[in-house]
Design an enzyme around this catalytic site. Sequence first.
Site, PDB file in Angstrom:
ATOM      1  N   SER A   1       2.762  38.774 -39.585  1.00 34.18           N
ATOM      2  CA  SER A   1       3.747  39.824 -39.278  1.00 34.18           C
ATOM      3  C   SER A   1       3.089  41.193 -39.206  1.00 34.18           C
ATOM      4  O   SER A   1       1.970  41.391 -39.681  1.00 34.18           O
ATOM      5  CB  SER A   1       4.825  39.855 -40.363  1.00 34.18           C
TER       6      SER A   1
ATOM      7  N   GLN B   1      -0.333  23.051 -33.614  1.00 33.75           N
ATOM      8  CA  GLN B   1      -0.980  23.546 -34.823  1.00 33.75           C
ATOM      9  C   GLN B   1      -0.032  23.429 -36.011  1.00 33.75           C
ATOM     10  O   GLN B   1       1.055  24.010 -36.012  1.00 33.75           O
ATOM     11  CB  GLN B   1      -1.354  25.024 -34.593  1.00 33.75           C
ATOM     12  N   GLY B   2      -0.431  22.671 -37.020  1.00 35.61           N
ATOM     13  CA  GLY B   2       0.437  22.484 -38.184  1.00 35.61           C
ATOM     14  C   GLY B   2      -0.061  23.245 -39.395  1.00 35.61           C
ATOM     15  O   GLY B   2      -0.759  22.698 -40.244  1.00 35.61           O
ATOM     16  N   TYR B   3       0.300  24.528 -39.456  1.00 35.87           N
ATOM     17  CA  TYR B   3      -0.119  25.376 -40.574  1.00 35.87           C
ATOM     18  C   TYR B   3       1.049  25.570 -41.545  1.00 35.87           C
ATOM     19  O   TYR B   3       0.996  25.197 -42.701  1.00 35.87           O
ATOM     20  CB  TYR B   3      -0.520  26.755 -40.068  1.00 35.87           C
ATOM     21  N   SER B   4       2.109  26.230 -41.039  1.00 39.11           N
ATOM     22  CA  SER B   4       3.178  26.723 -41.913  1.00 39.11           C
ATOM     23  C   SER B   4       3.947  25.588 -42.573  1.00 39.11           C
ATOM     24  O   SER B   4       4.065  24.488 -42.030  1.00 39.11           O
ATOM     25  CB  SER B   4       4.174  27.566 -41.113  1.00 39.11           C
TER      26      SER B   4
ATOM     27  N   SER C   1       4.947  25.344 -32.915  1.00 37.37           N
ATOM     28  CA  SER C   1       5.303  25.607 -31.524  1.00 37.37           C
ATOM     29  C   SER C   1       4.921  24.408 -30.672  1.00 37.37           C
ATOM     30  O   SER C   1       3.804  23.909 -30.766  1.00 37.37           O
ATOM     31  CB  SER C   1       4.536  26.814 -30.981  1.00 37.37           C
TER      32      SER C   1
ATOM     33  N   GLU D   1     -11.885  34.894 -31.527  1.00 39.98           N
ATOM     34  CA  GLU D   1     -11.179  35.666 -30.501  1.00 39.98           C
ATOM     35  C   GLU D   1      -9.662  35.470 -30.549  1.00 39.98           C
ATOM     36  O   GLU D   1      -9.151  34.369 -30.380  1.00 39.98           O
ATOM     37  CB  GLU D   1     -11.691  35.237 -29.119  1.00 39.98           C
TER      38      GLU D   1
END
Lengths: 398, 398, 377, 377
Positions: free
Chosen positions: A383, A126-129, A161, A244
């Site tokens: 967070s 997953q490439g979000y940040s 990750s 979910e």
Amino acid sequence: MDMNFTADELAFQKKVADFVEANLPPDIRTKVDRGIELTRDDFARWMRILSTQNLAAVNWDKKDGGPGLSIAQKFLAEEAIFLGGAPRMVHFGTRMVGPVLLAFGTPEQKARYLPKIIASEEIWCQGYSEPQAGSDLAQLQCSAKLDGDHYVVNGVKIWTSYAHCADRMFTLVRTSKEPKKQDGITCLLIDLKAPGVEIRPIITLDGKHHFNQEFLTDVRVPVADRVGEEGEGWKIAKFLLGHERSNASYVSINKRNLKKLKDIAADQRVDGARLADEPAFRAKLSELEIDLQAAATMAMRQLASAAADKPVGQEASILKIRVMDALKRGHELMMEAGAYYAQPFEQAQIRGESNASQIGPDYLYRMTPDYFESRAMSIAGGSHEIQKDILAKRALGL
Amino acid sequence: MDMNFTADELAFQKKVADFVEANLPPDIRTKVDRGIELTRDDFARWMRILSTQNLAAVNWDKKDGGPGLSIAQKFLAEEAIFLGGAPRMVHFGTRMVGPVLLAFGTPEQKARYLPKIIASEEIWCQGYSEPQAGSDLAQLQCSAKLDGDHYVVNGVKIWTSYAHCADRMFTLVRTSKEPKKQDGITCLLIDLKAPGVEIRPIITLDGKHHFNQEFLTDVRVPVADRVGEEGEGWKIAKFLLGHERSNASYVSINKRNLKKLKDIAADQRVDGARLADEPAFRAKLSELEIDLQAAATMAMRQLASAAADKPVGQEASILKIRVMDALKRGHELMMEAGAYYAQPFEQAQIRGESNASQIGPDYLYRMTPDYFESRAMSIAGGSHEIQKDILAKRALGL
Amino acid sequence: MNFELSEDQVMLQESVNRFVQNNYSFEQRRKIVGADQGYSDAHWAQFAELGWLGMAFPEAAGGYGGTPVETMIVMEEFGKGLVAEPFVSTVVLAGGALVHGGSDAQQQALVPQIAEGKLKMALAFAERQSRYNLADVATTAKKSGGDYVLSGAKSVVFGAPSADTFIVSARTAGGQRDTAGVTLFLVDANAPGVAVRGYPTVDGMRAGEVTLTDVKVAGDAVVGAVDGGFDVLDATIDGAIAATAAEAVGAMSTLNDMTLEYIKTREQFGQPIGKFQVLQHRMVDMFIAHEEAKSMAMMAAMRIDDADASERRKAASATKVQIAKSARFVGQQAIQLHGGIGMTDEYAAGHYFKRLTMIDRSFGDGDFHLARFGALS
Amino acid sequence: MNFELSEDQVMLQESVNRFVQNNYSFEQRRKIVGADQGYSDAHWAQFAELGWLGMAFPEAAGGYGGTPVETMIVMEEFGKGLVAEPFVSTVVLAGGALVHGGSDAQQQALVPQIAEGKLKMALAFAERQSRYNLADVATTAKKSGGDYVLSGAKSVVFGAPSADTFIVSARTAGGQRDTAGVTLFLVDANAPGVAVRGYPTVDGMRAGEVTLTDVKVAGDAVVGAVDGGFDVLDATIDGAIAATAAEAVGAMSTLNDMTLEYIKTREQFGQPIGKFQVLQHRMVDMFIAHEEAKSMAMMAAMRIDDADASERRKAASATKVQIAKSARFVGQQAIQLHGGIGMTDEYAAGHYFKRLTMIDRSFGDGDFHLARFGALS
């Protein structure tokens, strides 16, 4: 009111547990038990084994090719898998890409990607940040410019990750600079073997390689691999947030850790007696066990609500906070249990690069690295501070 | 570096301690030891006794009629007085009104008021807070309108400690509605026996009468009792905030409480053994004692800085937070020590209105009310939250 | 009552501070701890030259007669840069045992070598089963004529890989956890039967497992009285608690500064994250934690030489409890406030967190010293 | 797995909720607890009429066969209004002892009277030296022919001033803290030798010191087996823990609502104080504390009847630990967020805080149950 699962549900769990017992490869089991870093092959192998029983896409409906489990069954299956000593899955495919494609994908995209997700033949990340956009996705900079039937992507993604174990990346990019920044975000499926993709490892405090940074330079992505329309990336990201969030599975991880902690405390000695019986340590152990019991009961209540098709709402954030706190605490106590043997740092062994014997009791050697790693539990995925902001606003109207 | 006081300083402390031992009236000593509410007469009597040694205005310079003690001597004198079992003083006169008049007062005001403050012949209270203006003094509503050579005051003051024991009130009032609200605040000295002053008790959770609410209706205050100019109230209030906040004295109170707590824990039994030796309680006791040691050392460092004429700065807020936390914790443990005997509520005895014997061990009977009262320690005089806002801004530049 | 440093002490502080500024940037440190040896010989020579290695020893023994306050000063500055040289193991631990137990002859033979940087030592006191109990000694020393023969295994000996000489606790009498019957011995690292397995610790320092197989030492290798080693160890470890408390204070100071700087500059949601009140109060709590730790480290430096062992022990344990609490809070929250970047090996914050965590795991953790303090009260 | 209430249970909840809404405003409660008796006879009669007093008893004994879940429902609603009637002392404590230990004859004689509101009882189990140890019983019961003669003093007996009949723990054999040898007796409050000194507790409830001076009771006054009273007491107190846990959950719920409302409306520095992020997160933590407590109270209601005493004890102790933690946090922070007004006797918040604090002081505090849980694990 009844806290028990039905006999059928428990029988189902037993079946899964037996399968794990019989089919979890011994080398992987050992690595998980010892906290040794898993390779791409380890993840892929185990996920494919689970896929033979249709248990990788555990949360998928039958009509979509999944096992069509009830909410209780999903929970019990995951618990059986964790307590059976299996590794966590790299599940961005089953938990993110799959649901998104089912909701927003074209028929071609579904046909191309879903079967390989179910079968664990392709692994996703997953490439979000981005370096300047952590929790604040509106600040995304990574750009995609249309060039014929391709997008040309340039930018940097971070905290990805398991990108080093993955084939493809589910990516948010900026396709325009709208005044309202979230309007210019689009979702692309990027082949990590495409030219221009460079993956650099980020080594974390535990000495392991979980995270990566991706440098994307003129990466060409077919328009056919855009999910939804241009500018719908924000909507899709919100869909996923609302989807979910299986924090209930962290209850199972916590249970596994608690067992490990109890084993350690039973083996370690204080002046000849069990550490588990030393009053201060015992009190901390009991406190953690009770915290976990509260979290488990909250999780059960949420599962029951979900099963009754009631909105779960903000309780998911509460559960996340509490299961992550329990995880962090468990790792802290495992470290404390080691006393001086919390100190040696055996990175080569942890990374699976050495067969040297451990310094001190072998069950202790990676407790401190694990403790460091666990600090991310209240940072990643929103967070604690952000969870509480959300709760204050949505649950309390503040 | 040296943590010890000089022999001279210790000899001085001994002299004060001996004086307290010889002159503290036994009935007042008993009330303090037992936590019984003191009357106006009790306070006045004891303050006058201290004044005979010039120890009520302990912080005053010689030139102003005070004893002219060094900073160490002030601390040691206060410690000797507290540890000698004396009541806390109603010290708004010596700590607030005196310093303010010395800095801002007219010669007439000084001549009229200061001698009676030093001699404890007049007792003062402080009228700051109002129902709609707690920590936010800019919101003050209580108005004073000039009418010839008097101000006519109307409004409500609240949380006035010991107003029922006092003769006069040092009061902030609004004399104009400036756009910048703090500019319209003026300081008046109000005679509590003046017509139009009504004092209503506020009974707190401990069942005692510490606080009051004053309803001021057309109260005429001579212009001669205005301190400073009109609109200087804010400046004067800030002067007082910057003035010595003797939180170091709370170290002494804490020490007295710790001793009491240890006595209780040595007397109470758990399965026949001393509560003080029960592991969990002993750990809490030790933790408190160590916290207090840290606070005491911080206080010493501040006293040493002050004695060396160095700016004490924001450490005062840190000390306040930590000594108040220790006080609250001490009272909590004294309550816990009582087990079931934390439950009886003997208000008549606490208020000195009954001579009935106590329920249970007599040293326990007011521990729970004291615990409730102690909760105010992080609220009054600038809540912990406000102290931390100040620290974030001034000490950390946030 | 005086908390000021003397002029000489201020000069010492400035000198150590300058050393750290010049030699212990994060990148410089990475290089040092990343290399095999884990510290720099050049630095060690510089320590000797600047007088830091002999500072804490009595003048009669060839030291410079410093007090625990000087050690506090050095350690606090070392903590600011996470200095990795084996100062604690040589000077504070083995050196402390020499000061508390060594004969004049031993001191005069060894202290000048330490002061000149020619001798590195380590104190081998922990064992696999001992946890933090200094009296729990299973290693044996059997008398054999005028000699002793030592056998056993010592755990996580700080500075072991670089030590030329060890001071080892071994049992000469009594049961496994009796305080009486523990004796300290000087053991040459190259003596037959001594094996050292060295390794890095999680904070980038070095330690080792020391195995003793029928190691023969002469009778004059005994440090302190035969059977009377416990009191020497106990005083030495209390001294190490005071020293590493100061180190922790220095590390917290840098970590707080780093975190404050980060939240002032890192932007999220259109403003520096330091504008969020929750983070402001957290940061305030971190500064309070540091102030408390600093107060207690100063107190320890003034009390740790107390002739009354019970007062000394209480001061050491109270300080350790405070350091445990402050270091844990500051370390954990520094990472939390940094977010992901704080979790990476490439960034300094995590390394301060690691060192703080390991100080907590050394010489007894918070719970151990809370109980010790309680038993003394 | 099902956490829903049945239709009947929902009706019960609504009915108790309605009662509290109509009869337990803060001003109404002040009047009730301020009067000498401390509760309302009319309310008690209403409880009987609505079936709440007989609810928890077996049908065979003249009760309505309810489960701990029904008790939880009633207690949670009672907690929301700080209901002051002696329900816990009569139904949960003395009633619990009758259910766990009473003979058929005793149950059939007493339960209908309780259910009809004609009989109030109290359980006298604590003593001055006992703290929370139910086996620490110094009060003696000496056999005298077919009778027993009781002597001793029982401490802080909830509901003592209004009790018609006590169930008293006394020692018939064994040492002072042996679990074997404790026997429970029915004692008429008017029997010669029984003296009650009643008083209000800090939370506005009523309790009393009960002195027994050569009180003679017949052999059939024994509840449960002779010498076997401890197990009955232990199960009864675990039931009381579950019941008061639910009460605490109700009280926290109201207190949280009250505090949330307050910070939304109270203005300082030009805005509602609920706009300050620090107070927002505090409030979130208070809601989380309530959610956790509620989960554990539900768990307790489902487990407290477990036939396996060890499972029952673990559930009770775990719940009590959670309640202690949640109630303390919610109570203390509610006062902190209210500021001065929360400290006054005139304002409701403080009274919820007081009740929560006293629940923590009853049946074993957090530390006691943490240790009990640990011993069972």
